[in-house]
Structure formats: C-alpha cells, structure tokens
Scaffold this motif. Structure first.
Motif, short mmCIF file in Angstrom:
data_model
loop_
_atom_site.label_atom_id
_atom_site.label_comp_id
_atom_site.label_asym_id
_atom_site.label_seq_id
_atom_site.Cartn_x
_atom_site.Cartn_y
_atom_site.Cartn_z
N GLY A 24 -0.07 4.89 2.41
CA GLY A 24 -0.68 3.72 3.03
C GLY A 24 0.10 2.46 2.75
O GLY A 24 1.03 2.46 1.94
N ASP A 25 -0.31 1.37 3.41
CA ASP A 25 0.38 0.09 3.27
C ASP A 25 -0.19 -0.78 2.15
O ASP A 25 0.52 -1.59 1.58
N LYS A 113 3.52 4.30 4.04
CA LYS A 113 2.73 4.74 5.19
C LYS A 113 3.49 5.83 5.96
O LYS A 113 4.64 5.65 6.33
#
Length: 343
Positions: A24-25, A113
């Motif tokens: 994920g970011d 991500k």
C-alpha cells in the motif's frame, strides 16, 4: 488469500499464516499492519526476528541461505523484509523464496503499492497462495474525520466532528501526521479530555512557530519573501535539514508527476491521480505555471547535491542551499549554483 486491513486482527487470532504480504501507499497503515503481525508472531513463540531492507544493491542470497539454515537461538524465526521499490531482481528472488518456505520460518513482506498486473504475475500468485495478502487502501477523504475520531477514542480523547475536520485539513490526508497531531493533543489536554473545534483553533493560535507545511504553501505559491522568512525561522529553530530536504523532494516529485500526467490528461485529472486535496489544487496550479521539463530536473539535481551535503560530502552549506531551492521554486533561478561550475 486476500485479507482487508480491517480484518487482519481477526485473521491473526484464527490462524497465523506462514507468509504475509503487506502492500500500500500509506506509511502509517502499512506500518501498523506489520506491527500487528510482529506481535502475533511473538504470541506464537517466534522470538527471533531477522530484518532486511532490500534496495537495488541488496544481496538476496543472504535471505535464501538463512531461510534454508537452522537457527542457533530459536526454533522459529520471522523474516521481516521491506522492499521500497519493486524490480525484476526482487521479483525473481521472491519467486525463489516462495519455492523454499520452511515450517520453522514466517515471512513478512512489506512492499510498495502492487498494481493489478503485478498481482497476476506468477511469483506473486505463488506467494499469495501460501499466505495472506493484506492490501492497504488509503482512507477516503469523506471517511477521514470518522477515522480521526476513532483514533482519538483509542487515545482516550473525545473529539467533535468539527474538530476532527479541522485536524484533517491541517494534516492534508497524511495519516502519520494526523496520528501525531492526536498524540500531541493527548499530551496537552490529558486522558478523557473533550476536544472541540475551539480548542483545536486555540492550540494552533498558541503556536507561533512555523511548520514545514507553511514553507510548502509559500514555495508553491511563489511567495519568495515570505518563504525565505519561513525558511530562516525553521533553520533558526533547529529543524533537521533532512526534514526540510524531504519537503523539497516531496513537492518536486509531485510537480514532476503532475507534469508527466498532463501529457495525457488535464491538470485537474492529474491532481486527482496524485490524490491532491481540492483546497491544495491552487497551490500546485501556481507552481506549475512556473515550472516545466527543464526547471524540474535542474531542481532534482540540486536536491541530490543537497542530500550529499547533508550527509557530510561536498556541496553547498545548508542555509545557502535551501535558499537557492526557495529561489528556484519561486521561479528565480540563481545566477550560478554548484551545478553550473565545471568539476
């Protein structure tokens, strides 16, 4: 198997998988998901943790060898591997690692991500089939105030919806910054405190010190004099040069990303793809009116020079270098910098 971030705690109680992938970011949410897995590992008598940060020069053979060897200190081990940027070298190594998983070891992979195409790659599907894939999604702006209120509740603070909205505006969607702001409120007002909008505004007004986000506003809007004053205050207050450099790097990269996106979409669409909040759009619109494919690479090269200087290598002193960067951002390229002097 896929596991939502909000389902992770429940999954860990039911079954501790031999492999976890976090992707994920958002730094905070990924960090907290990894922390949950590390705590669960300890509950399953996994006391030895091997930490690896895989960059472009990383030697994966060390991980492969360790995975195949026996531990001298513990019967079970956690391989905690972080990859900030995926590449063919890493994917090949992960494919090899996936073919040699040991019952005595648990693998925790924290990745950037991962797009849909990568999720369909053979190496990824192989890993996912042997463990759990935790895909961390950013929190939607509409849901953010509720997230802040829940977070405040975990710190034994009662936060009004209006107060939460003000904090969200100040944090600009950065969950790590929002979390830190709540921790400051807990320290300032104590446990059980009820925080309304008025208290938030008072705490902001009581602080006369500039933040690096004030500097961000000024350089993006091209307000040279105000930006210089803000920079001088930050330097005078002893703010770490690496933090100021981080800000310039962040804004330069955002402008470069916008410039790239605008080759195939409108400015507004580019802002949406970069997840820029609506109230911040005018700041970047102002900056984009002064920058192009010539100015941004020059700034990026100068930032690399500043990075070397901060690490003790050759380059401009911090104050001079940051003032040059303010000038560049505001559209006034210095007559000459270290980049223009032949080696």
């Amino acid at each position: 198997m896929k596991v939502r971030a909000d389902q992770l705690e429940q999954q860990l109680k039911k079954n501790f998988a031999p492999l976890y992938i976090i992707s994920g970011d958002d730094v905070l949410l990924c960090q907290e998901a990894a922390d949950s897995i590390r705590k669960a590992a300890q509950k399953h008598q996994i006391d030895e943790r091997l930490r690896f940060v895989a960059d472009a020069q990383f030697d994966w053979q060390e991980v492969i060898n360790e995975n195949q060897s026996l531990s001298l200190f513990s019967s079970r081990r956690l391989f905690d591997i972080q990859i900030d940027k995926m590449g063919e070298k890493h994917s090949k190594a992960l494919a090899q690692l996936g073919q040699s998983l040991s019952e005595d070891n648990t693998i925790l992979l924290t990745l950037p991500k991962i797009d849909a195409r990568t999720q369909k790659a053979k190496w990824f599907t192989q890993l996912e089939s042997q463990g759990a894939f935790v895909q961390v999604w950013p929190i939607d702006a509409n849901r953010l105030p509720a997230w802040v209120q829940q977070r405040a509740q975990s710190l034994n603070l009662s936060l009004s919806r209006e107060a939460a909205s003000i904090i969200c505006e100040r944090g600009e969607g950065n969950l790590l910054a929002l979390s830190q702001e709540l921790e400051k409120l807990a320290l300032l007002h104590g446990q059980g405190a009820q925080i309304d909008a008025e208290k938030i505004i008072e705490s902001v007004a009581d602080s006369s010190r500039y933040s690096i986000y004030d500097l961000s506003d000024r350089i993006l809007m091209g307000k040279t004099k105000e930006a210089m004053h803000c920079l001088n205050q930050l330097l005078g207050e002893g703010v770490e040069p690496s933090i100021i450099l981080w800000l310039f790097n962040r804004e330069t990269q955002t402008l470069a990303n916008l410039l790239q996106s605008m080759q195939s979409s409108s400015f507004r669409q580019a802002c949406q793809s970069e997840k820029i909040w609506d109230k911040r759009v005018p700041f970047y619109e102002s900056a984009m009116s002064r920058h192009n494919k010539v100015t941004l690479p020059y700034i990026q090269n100068y930032l690399a020079l500043m990075d070397k200087s901060i690490k003790g290598l050759e380059g401009p002193d911090n104050a001079t270098g940051f003032r040059n960067l303010v000038m560049m951002f505001c559209g006034f390229k210095p007559v000459v910098t270290e980049l223009d002097i032949p080696a």
